[in-house]
Design a protein around this motif. Structure first.
Motif, PDB file in Angstrom:
ATOM      1  N   ILE A 220     -41.209 -88.643  -4.571  1.00 11.81           N
ATOM      2  CA  ILE A 220     -41.946 -89.809  -4.090  1.00 11.81           C
ATOM      3  C   ILE A 220     -42.121 -89.753  -2.588  1.00 11.81           C
ATOM      4  N   TRP A 221     -41.054 -89.399  -1.877  1.00 13.21           N
ATOM      5  CA  TRP A 221     -41.129 -89.304  -0.417  1.00 13.21           C
ATOM      6  C   TRP A 221     -42.199 -88.309   0.009  1.00 13.21           C
ATOM      7  N   ILE A 222     -42.171 -87.112  -0.594  1.00 14.68           N
ATOM      8  CA  ILE A 222     -43.135 -86.074  -0.223  1.00 14.68           C
ATOM      9  C   ILE A 222     -44.557 -86.525  -0.516  1.00 14.68           C
ATOM     10  N   TYR A 227     -49.729 -87.443   1.032  1.00 17.20           N
ATOM     11  CA  TYR A 227     -50.997 -87.983   0.565  1.00 17.20           C
ATOM     12  C   TYR A 227     -51.225 -89.435   0.972  1.00 17.20           C
ATOM     13  N   GLY A 228     -50.138 -90.158   1.264  1.00 13.10           N
ATOM     14  CA  GLY A 228     -50.293 -91.531   1.694  1.00 13.10           C
ATOM     15  C   GLY A 228     -50.431 -91.676   3.202  1.00 13.10           C
ATOM     16  N   LEU A 229     -49.546 -90.984   3.925  1.00 19.21           N
ATOM     17  CA  LEU A 229     -49.534 -91.085   5.388  1.00 19.21           C
ATOM     18  C   LEU A 229     -50.210 -89.902   6.062  1.00 19.21           C
ATOM     19  N   ASP A 230     -50.591 -88.881   5.270  1.00 18.63           N
ATOM     20  CA  ASP A 230     -51.291 -87.701   5.790  1.00 18.63           C
ATOM     21  C   ASP A 230     -50.507 -87.023   6.911  1.00 18.63           C
ATOM     22  N   ILE A 231     -49.195 -86.905   6.726  1.00 12.42           N
ATOM     23  CA  ILE A 231     -48.337 -86.233   7.714  1.00 12.42           C
ATOM     24  C   ILE A 231     -48.456 -84.726   7.503  1.00 12.42           C
ATOM     25  N   PRO A 232     -48.758 -83.955   8.541  1.00 18.45           N
ATOM     26  CA  PRO A 232     -48.902 -82.495   8.379  1.00 18.45           C
ATOM     27  C   PRO A 232     -47.583 -81.838   8.001  1.00 18.45           C
ATOM     28  N   HIS A 233     -47.675 -80.686   7.346  1.00 17.01           N
ATOM     29  CA  HIS A 233     -46.471 -80.004   6.862  1.00 17.01           C
ATOM     30  C   HIS A 233     -45.595 -79.493   7.994  1.00 17.01           C
ATOM     31  N   THR A 234     -46.125 -79.411   9.204  1.00 17.98           N
ATOM     32  CA  THR A 234     -45.348 -78.923  10.343  1.00 17.98           C
ATOM     33  C   THR A 234     -44.482 -80.000  10.975  1.00 17.98           C
ATOM     34  N   PHE A 239     -40.312 -83.140   6.235  1.00 18.78           N
ATOM     35  CA  PHE A 239     -40.315 -82.336   5.018  1.00 18.78           C
ATOM     36  C   PHE A 239     -39.085 -81.441   4.861  1.00 18.78           C
ATOM     37  N   PHE A 240     -38.217 -81.399   5.871  1.00 18.26           N
ATOM     38  CA  PHE A 240     -36.998 -80.606   5.768  1.00 18.26           C
ATOM     39  C   PHE A 240     -35.750 -81.476   5.718  1.00 18.26           C
ATOM     40  N   GLU A 295     -51.173 -76.774   2.667  1.00 20.37           N
ATOM     41  CA  GLU A 295     -51.333 -78.180   2.286  1.00 20.37           C
ATOM     42  C   GLU A 295     -51.685 -78.373   0.811  1.00 20.37           C
ATOM     43  N   ASP A 296     -51.695 -77.286  -0.013  1.00 20.48           N
ATOM     44  CA  ASP A 296     -52.072 -77.491  -1.404  1.00 20.48           C
ATOM     45  C   ASP A 296     -50.902 -78.072  -2.209  1.00 20.48           C
ATOM     46  N   PHE A 297     -51.172 -78.444  -3.452  1.00 16.81           N
ATOM     47  CA  PHE A 297     -50.190 -79.172  -4.256  1.00 16.81           C
ATOM     48  C   PHE A 297     -48.925 -78.356  -4.477  1.00 16.81           C
ATOM     49  N   LEU A 298     -49.065 -77.101  -4.910  1.00 16.33           N
ATOM     50  CA  LEU A 298     -47.892 -76.295  -5.232  1.00 16.33           C
ATOM     51  C   LEU A 298     -47.037 -76.016  -4.001  1.00 16.33           C
ATOM     52  N   THR A 299     -47.654 -75.856  -2.844  1.00 17.79           N
ATOM     53  CA  THR A 299     -46.883 -75.655  -1.624  1.00 17.79           C
ATOM     54  C   THR A 299     -46.202 -76.954  -1.203  1.00 17.79           C
ATOM     55  N   THR A 300     -46.907 -78.061  -1.336  1.00 15.92           N
ATOM     56  CA  THR A 300     -46.345 -79.350  -0.955  1.00 15.92           C
ATOM     57  C   THR A 300     -45.100 -79.683  -1.766  1.00 15.92           C
ATOM     58  N   PHE A 301     -45.155 -79.422  -3.072  1.00 14.56           N
ATOM     59  CA  PHE A 301     -44.029 -79.762  -3.949  1.00 14.56           C
ATOM     60  C   PHE A 301     -43.242 -78.520  -4.369  1.00 14.56           C
ATOM     61  N   TYR A 302     -43.336 -77.467  -3.567  1.00 19.75           N
ATOM     62  CA  TYR A 302     -42.688 -76.204  -3.912  1.00 19.75           C
ATOM     63  C   TYR A 302     -41.189 -76.379  -4.145  1.00 19.75           C
ATOM     64  N   HIS A 303     -40.509 -77.062  -3.258  1.00 15.40           N
ATOM     65  CA  HIS A 303     -39.049 -77.072  -3.292  1.00 15.40           C
ATOM     66  C   HIS A 303     -38.464 -77.883  -4.448  1.00 15.40           C
ATOM     67  N   PRO A 304     -38.926 -79.085  -4.757  1.00 19.53           N
ATOM     68  CA  PRO A 304     -38.376 -79.745  -5.946  1.00 19.53           C
ATOM     69  C   PRO A 304     -38.717 -79.008  -7.236  1.00 19.53           C
ATOM     70  N   LEU A 305     -39.901 -78.403  -7.314  1.00 19.70           N
ATOM     71  CA  LEU A 305     -40.248 -77.622  -8.503  1.00 19.70           C
ATOM     72  C   LEU A 305     -39.397 -76.365  -8.593  1.00 19.70           C
ATOM     73  N   SER A 306     -39.196 -75.717  -7.460  1.00 22.94           N
ATOM     74  CA  SER A 306     -38.361 -74.524  -7.421  1.00 22.94           C
ATOM     75  C   SER A 306     -36.935 -74.846  -7.853  1.00 22.94           C
ATOM     76  N   ALA A 307     -36.402 -75.968  -7.375  1.00 23.79           N
ATOM     77  CA  ALA A 307     -35.034 -76.353  -7.737  1.00 23.79           C
ATOM     78  C   ALA A 307     -34.889 -76.525  -9.241  1.00 23.79           C
ATOM     79  N   LEU A 308     -35.894 -77.110  -9.872  1.00 24.28           N
ATOM     80  CA  LEU A 308     -35.848 -77.311 -11.318  1.00 24.28           C
ATOM     81  C   LEU A 308     -35.832 -75.973 -12.046  1.00 24.28           C
TER      82      LEU A 308
END
Length: 420
Positions: A220-222, A227-234, A239-240, A295-308
């Motif tokens: 939810i945070w990510i 997508y809500g606040l448009d914060i860049p990945h950098t 994001f860390f 900024e794509d979906f899989l990169t944005t949610f890479y870490h929670p998906l990877s953990a699963l």
């Protein structure tokens, strides 16, 4: 890293043995599981070295545009991040005793003892390495003193500018420390909350729901941040930080609850375990292959998906009826040896790589130099990690024997008791 706790005793790898268990039957299984976990850890540590060499050559490529591996499928393999594995594994091992206390009853280790032993495991090597590396890069005082303070207080993960200074990968240790604090708070609380529940299934459900909420929170945070606040990945602290990365720990906690809930029931047959492992490995690879844009979906949610996916891979490795070729590969002696020294390898490999690079001892930037650079850094870093383990890590770990499981000082001279 660890996340990165590296030397896990047999008892901590599987939790306390029930009183009715037969030691002769239990010990070999626990030894095998411990060796498999060490092999897993060694594999992940080596992949971490490859990833950071890839990152070095990708970042500093002459024209700044090309990956050091020209083939995109091979590039996806060497650029696979494994930090989430360490989060999952660490949380799994450390949550087992709390999950057992909550589901099956019993007491938990005092929080002060848990934190003392974690501190003994992590801090001596970490403080020495950070101080040494910082001093070599800041020969005149005061130097970048704020960077040193943040690293020594494990708060670098909250700093936008200096999160990757001194020893870059150790930002993850900030999250490890925070997880320890959360665990010693939530673990006993969960155990107390479950005591009033008569049905075991209800206790399992409460623990599972708690882990699920901890896992969903970072999603939810990510989503809101991106997508809500448009914060860049950098924006690294966004994001860390723990609010974004605790999903890995939650997945490991969920695995611990699952393992305690199942016990020896439902052990996976090879016909089920092998496809699960293949699916997890393929999924991890596809995450790396398809997440090409920052900024794509899989990169944005890479870490929670990877953990699963790492959780599935661990589950399908340790909860099986029979151990086959996969387990034999994980338990080869050289790999478990790397696993034993994986914390030292994690801490020292980046400073070693940069020292070699700056001294001109690595091949030139670009696609041609990358494979040889991996080999050189791997050889030097693994050798350095072995020395670090036996000279720093192992002697420091002996301090953990100063207190028993209840936090009381050990009596090393029982024969002297009662003498005047």
């Amino acid at each position: 890293m660890s996340t990165l706790s590296t030397t896990i005793t047999t008892a901590s790898a599987t939790g306390p043995r029930p009183a009715e268990a037969t030691p002769a039957k239990g010990a070999p299984a626990r030894n095998r599981m411990n060796a498999e976990i060490q092999g897993f850890r060694g594999t992940a540590a080596l992949l971490t070295v490859v990833f950071h060499v890839w990152q070095q050559y990708f970042t500093y490529d002459r024209d700044g545009a090309h990956s050091p591996v020209p083939n995109r499928y091979a590039n996806a393999l060497v650029s696979l991040e494994v930090i989430d594995f360490f989060f999952v594994l660490s949380a799994y091992l450390l949550t087992l005793s709390y999950a057992r206390a909550a589901i099956d009853g019993g007491s938990t280790r005092p929080g002060r003892v848990f934190l003392f032993r974690r501190a003994i495991r992590i801090i001596p090597l970490y403080f020495l390495a950070v101080t040494f590396v910082w001093a070599t890069r800041n020969p005149t005082l005061p130097g970048e003193w704020s960077d040193l303070v943040r690293h020594l207080t494990f708060t670098q993960v909250f700093d936008q500018e200096q999160i990757f200074y001194t020893i870059g990968p150790t930002w993850s240790l900030s999250l490890e420390i925070m997880f320890y604090v959360v665990l010693v708070a939530l673990g006993p609380l969960a155990a107390r909350a479950c005591r009033s529940l008569r049905r075991r299934a209800s206790r399992v459900a409460v623990c599972a729901v708690g882990c699920a909420l901890l896992y969903i929170g970072p999603f939810i945070w990510i989503a809101v941040a991106r997508y809500g606040l448009d914060i860049p990945h950098t924006e690294w602290p966004v994001f860390f930080g723990p609010q974004a990365r605790f999903g890995g720990f939650a997945a490991g906690m969920g695995l611990a609850v699952l393992m305690i809930a199942l016990g020896d029931r439902g052990l996976l047959h090879a016909k089920v375990a092998i496809p699960l492992r293949v699916a997890a490995v393929v999924g991890l690879y596809l995450l790396s292959l398809c997440g090409t844009e920052a900024e794509d979906f899989l990169t944005t949610f890479y870490h929670p998906l990877s953990a699963l996916l790492w959780m599935v891979l661990l589950y399908s490795t340790i909860h099986v009826q029979r151990r086959g070729r996969w387990h034999r590969c994980l338990t080869v002696r050289w790999l478990t040896g790397v696993g034993l020294a994986s914390y030292s390898l994690f801490v020292w490999h980046e400073p070693i790589m940069l020292a070699l690079y700056n001294a001109g001892l690595l091949p030139p930037d670009g696609q041609e130099g990358f494979p040889l650079a991996v080999v050189i850094v791997m050889v030097v870093a693994v050798a350095g990690a072995a020395v670090s383990y036996w000279v720093i890590e192992y002697p420091a770990s002996l301090l953990g024997k100063l207190k028993d499981g209840r936090g009381r000082p050990r009596d090393f001279y029982p024969e002297a008791a009662g003498q005047g």
